[in-house]
Design a protein around this motif. Sequence first.
Motif, mmCIF file in Angstrom:
data_model
loop_
_atom_site.group_PDB
_atom_site.id
_atom_site.type_symbol
_atom_site.label_atom_id
_atom_site.label_comp_id
_atom_site.label_asym_id
_atom_site.label_seq_id
_atom_site.Cartn_x
_atom_site.Cartn_y
_atom_site.Cartn_z
ATOM 1 N N UNK A 61 -7.470 34.676 -23.474
ATOM 2 C CA UNK A 61 -6.184 34.037 -23.008
ATOM 3 C C UNK A 61 -5.034 33.796 -22.854
ATOM 4 N N UNK A 62 -5.312 32.975 -24.398
ATOM 5 C CA UNK A 62 -3.691 33.014 -24.502
ATOM 6 C C UNK A 62 -2.694 33.996 -25.500
ATOM 7 N N UNK A 63 -3.677 34.829 -26.481
ATOM 8 C CA UNK A 63 -2.914 35.988 -26.545
ATOM 9 C C UNK A 63 -2.346 36.490 -25.884
ATOM 10 N N UNK A 64 -3.208 37.028 -24.810
ATOM 11 C CA UNK A 64 -2.707 37.643 -24.050
ATOM 12 C C UNK A 64 -1.330 37.794 -23.306
ATOM 13 N N UNK A 65 -1.515 36.065 -22.408
ATOM 14 C CA UNK A 65 -0.053 35.196 -21.826
ATOM 15 C C UNK A 65 0.929 36.450 -22.904
ATOM 16 N N UNK A 66 1.342 35.453 -24.650
ATOM 17 C CA UNK A 66 1.783 35.561 -26.048
ATOM 18 C C UNK A 66 2.248 36.573 -26.521
ATOM 19 N N UNK A 67 1.582 37.917 -25.864
ATOM 20 C CA UNK A 67 1.983 39.262 -26.232
ATOM 21 C C UNK A 67 2.179 39.875 -24.776
ATOM 22 N N UNK A 99 -4.288 19.416 -22.062
ATOM 23 C CA UNK A 99 -5.560 19.473 -21.402
ATOM 24 C C UNK A 99 -5.051 20.686 -20.837
ATOM 25 N N UNK A 100 -3.898 21.443 -22.015
ATOM 26 C CA UNK A 100 -3.651 22.730 -21.026
ATOM 27 C C UNK A 100 -4.657 23.706 -21.697
ATOM 28 N N UNK A 101 -4.947 24.279 -20.685
ATOM 29 C CA UNK A 101 -6.644 25.447 -21.234
ATOM 30 C C UNK A 101 -5.478 27.041 -21.043
ATOM 31 N N UNK A 102 -6.656 28.266 -21.210
ATOM 32 C CA UNK A 102 -6.615 29.829 -21.217
ATOM 33 C C UNK A 102 -7.288 30.311 -20.937
ATOM 34 N N UNK A 103 -8.349 29.322 -20.369
ATOM 35 C CA UNK A 103 -10.177 30.203 -19.739
ATOM 36 C C UNK A 103 -10.361 28.737 -18.995
#
Length: 323
Positions: free
Chosen positions: A197-203, A319-323
């Motif tokens: 989820x994190x990488x999808x946002x970054x890229x 506390x910030x999460x990507x899924x």
Amino acid sequence: SFHKSKGQHILKNPLLVDSIVQKSGIKSTDVILEIGPGTGNLTKKLLEVGKRVIAVEIDARMVLELQRRFQGTPLSSRLQVIQGDVLKTELPYFDICVANIPYQISSPLTFKLLKHQPAFRCAIIMFQREFAMRLVAQPGDKLYCRLTVNTQLLSRVSHLLKVGRNNFRPPPKVDSSVVRIEPRKPPFEVNQKEWDGFLRICFNRKNKTLGSIFRQKSVINLLEKNYKTLQALNLAPAQQGALEDTNDVMDFSDEDIEMNDDGVDDGMEVEDGNAEGEVSEFKKKVLSVLMKAGFEGERSSKLKLQQFLDLLSEFNKDGIHFS
Ligand code: SAM
């Protein structure tokens, strides 16, 4: 009579076959997994150097041809052929994987192998040249992308051989490369869903600054939703066993969207905040993590794997999460 849809391009250059086998570093004790043996040009050499070969081939006609080729020879007792789609087959134990595969399964196959336990020593795989160059790309390279970072999280990849299209019969439309993939031992400890989820946002736009990406309303809304859900549960997402937990093969089918990213800001983004330009508390929180960690002006196209890991961990700490 070859099947185009199955990517049946047979290696016809024996010197190249020798070179692939030589560069594989196969030991006489190795159990070798071969994917897509076809008529068995590579299989024969693999049987000569390794202990056993387990070959997965989708095409029944090829399976027959393969069995006929080795029938009655001393090699046949060390060859096991599994007929089936490698993506749907449960893989056996193997030390090393060698594969000349149809290019349409490159991405799912790579991640299927990298998820396989126990981890193998290395995989020697023929890919379409551009796919191979994406795997080995470094930060700042044009082909550096989400696929690169995802693969490098799980493995070390190196380029072994350039292979021109005329080494195959029939020749494919593109050139190829052989790469070596070595699973990281031990692997990085990340929650796979969170990481994805994190990488999808970054890229999402790899040439934009992270500051501009994390100001997007859609991104803030998503993170805030996750934040509130987790607060309501008063529970952090399970960090353990992330790699084993997820059964779906990673999907990079939308990678080409990212490819077209020419870094030009289209100015179409909707920023968070109401009419008076007020910034929500949550957005401030997200941006302050980004700033404190020094990533606001950075771009994904230039970030190293370790920097992605660091940034994700900074977000998680708050506390910030990507899924
Ligand atoms: N290894 C042979 C060689 O180098 O001459 C043949 C390589 S050819 C590029 C790809 C082979 O993979 C074909 O034999 C094809 O039938 C087989 N194949 C295609 N899709 C497959 C799949 N999903 N699972 C297993 N084998 C597959």
